[in-house]
Motif scaffolding. Structure first.
Motif, PDB file in Angstrom:
ATOM      1  N   ALA A 167       1.264  -1.458  -0.663  1.00  0.00           N
ATOM      2  CA  ALA A 167      -0.097   0.378   0.325  1.00  0.00           C
ATOM      3  C   ALA A 167       1.142   1.102  -0.180  1.00  0.00           C
ATOM      4  N   THR A 168       2.236   1.393   0.949  1.00  0.00           N
ATOM      5  CA  THR A 168       2.353   2.738   0.879  1.00  0.00           C
ATOM      6  C   THR A 168       3.627   2.780  -0.294  1.00  0.00           C
ATOM      7  N   SER A 169       3.852   1.727  -1.024  1.00  0.00           N
ATOM      8  CA  SER A 169       4.550   1.443  -1.691  1.00  0.00           C
ATOM      9  C   SER A 169       4.197   2.278  -3.359  1.00  0.00           C
ATOM     10  N   VAL A 170       2.617   2.286  -3.685  1.00  0.00           N
ATOM     11  CA  VAL A 170       1.584   2.371  -3.965  1.00  0.00           C
ATOM     12  C   VAL A 170       1.700   4.041  -4.206  1.00  0.00           C
TER      13      VAL A 170
ATOM     14  N   THR B  28      -8.621   1.751  -0.320  1.00  0.00           N
ATOM     15  CA  THR B  28      -8.912   0.949   0.464  1.00  0.00           C
ATOM     16  C   THR B  28      -8.027   0.106   0.114  1.00  0.00           C
ATOM     17  N   THR B  29      -7.186  -0.670   1.492  1.00  0.00           N
ATOM     18  CA  THR B  29      -6.100  -2.020   1.215  1.00  0.00           C
ATOM     19  C   THR B  29      -6.574  -2.608   1.983  1.00  0.00           C
ATOM     20  N   THR B  30      -6.688  -4.125   2.510  1.00  0.00           N
ATOM     21  CA  THR B  30      -6.033  -5.024   3.726  1.00  0.00           C
ATOM     22  C   THR B  30      -5.964  -4.256   5.218  1.00  0.00           C
ATOM     23  N   ASN B  31      -4.889  -4.431   5.126  1.00  0.00           N
ATOM     24  CA  ASN B  31      -4.039  -3.377   6.393  1.00  0.00           C
ATOM     25  C   ASN B  31      -2.960  -1.548   6.174  1.00  0.00           C
ATOM     26  N   GLY B  32      -3.060  -1.617   5.171  1.00  0.00           N
ATOM     27  CA  GLY B  32      -2.216  -0.225   4.911  1.00  0.00           C
ATOM     28  C   GLY B  32      -3.311   0.706   4.965  1.00  0.00           C
TER      29      GLY B  32
END
Ligand code: 3SL
Ligand code: MG
Length: 234
Positions: A30-33, A101-105
Motif C-alpha cells: 500500500a505505501t509503495s503504491v 482501500t486496502t486490507t492493512n495499509g
C-alpha cells in the motif's frame, strides 16, 4: 531522538503516537503504491476503510476520482486499479485524486490520526523519510501495517533500513524492537535474502506478481515523502 516500532495496524495505541512523528509502512504494497502515485503526479490519496466508503466518496462528488486497492491482494470489482504500484504510472494517475482501500495499509494510516505528523514510508523513499524525520526532530514511531494484525517481516525490515538511514546522520535512542529491526537489516542489506520468508511475500509470488516485489524492494528511487493530514495524503 527516540525511535520505536509498532508491529501491526491493530497494535496502534493513541498514547504511543501522540505528539510523535509517525512513519507508516506497508511496503507490500500500500505505501509503495501511494509513494509511486504521488511521485507520478497524483493530486492526493484519500485512504478509506471499506469499499462502501470509497464508493460513497466517488458517488457524492463531481471531482475526478480513481478507485484503487485490493481485497485478498486482488483488484476490487468496479475499481480502476489494483494494489500494484506498477499500475500507477504518470499516464494513469497524473492529475487524478485516488480513493484507496486496502486490507492493512489504509487501516494503519487512518489508525495513526492524533500523531503530530503522519509520513508514508517504504523502501522506495527511505532516505527521504530519514531526512524528513531529522528535519522535524521529534521522537519517532514507525508503524508497520503488518498483515491481518500480525507482525510482518517485510515492514520490519523496511523499518530497519529507515533507522539505518537515520543512524548515518545522528545517534538515536532505539527501543529494543527498533534496535532489533536495525540489527536484522544490517545482517540482510540485500533484503531479498530475508524478505522471502515473509508470508505476504509468498502470497504475492503465488499470484505471479514478482515484478511488484522486485519494484517494492528497490531502495531510494523516490525522494518524495507523502503526508497524511485532514483525511488526505498530499
Ligand atoms: O494489506 C494491504 O494494505 C495491502 O498492501 C496488501 S497487498 O499487498 O496489496 O495484498
Ligand atoms: Mg503489507
Amino acid at each position: 531522538m527516540k525511535i520505536d516500532i509498532i508491529v501491526s495496524a491493530e497494535d496502534i495505541k493513541k498514547e504511543k503516537i501522540e505528539n510523535k512523528t509517525v512513519v507508516v509502512i506497508d511496503m507490500l504494497r500500500a505505501t509503495s503504491v501511494i509513494i509511486t502515485a504521488m511521485n507520478n503526479g497524483c493530486i492526493g490519496v484519500i485512504p478509506v476503510l471499506t469499499v462502501d466508503d470509497a464508493a460513497k466518496i466517488v458517488r457524492n462528488s463531481k471531482e475526478e476520482f480513481m478507485l484503487g486497492g485490493e481485497r485478498d491482494a486482488l483488484k476490487i470489482e468496479g475499481f480502476n486499479y489494483s494494489n500494484s504500484p506498477l499500475e500507477y504510472t504518470r499516464g494513469t494517475i497524473e492529475g487524478k485524486t485516488l480513493v484507496m482501500t486496502t486490507t492493512n495499509g489504509t487501516k494503519a494510516i487512518k489508525g495513526c490520526t492524533g500523531a503530530s505528523s503522519i509520513l508514508l514510508g517504504a523502501m522506495l523513499n527511505a532516505k527521504a523519510i530519514a531526512k524528513k524525520i531529522l528535519e522535524i526532530n521529534k521522537d519517532v514511531v514507525i508503524v508497520n501495517a503488518g498483515t491481518y494484525g500480525e507482525f510482518s517481516i517485510d515492514d520490519f525490515l523496511c523499518s530497519g533500513y529507515i533507522i539505518d538511514c537515520v543512524l548515518k546522520e545522528i545517534e538515536a535512542d532505539l527501543s529494543d524492537i527498533a534496535f532489533t529491526s536495525h540489527y536484522i537489516y544490517k545482517n540482510n542489506e540485500d533484503i531479498h535474502s530475508f524478505i522471502k520468508y515473509a508470508s505476504h511475500y509468498k502470497r504475492i509470488t503465488e499470484l505471479g506478481l514478482e515484478a511488484d516485489l522486485e519494484y517494492c524492494c528497490r531502495k531510494d528511487i523516490i525522494d518524495k515523502v507523502p503526508e497524511y493530514k485532514n483525511g488526505i495524503i498530499l
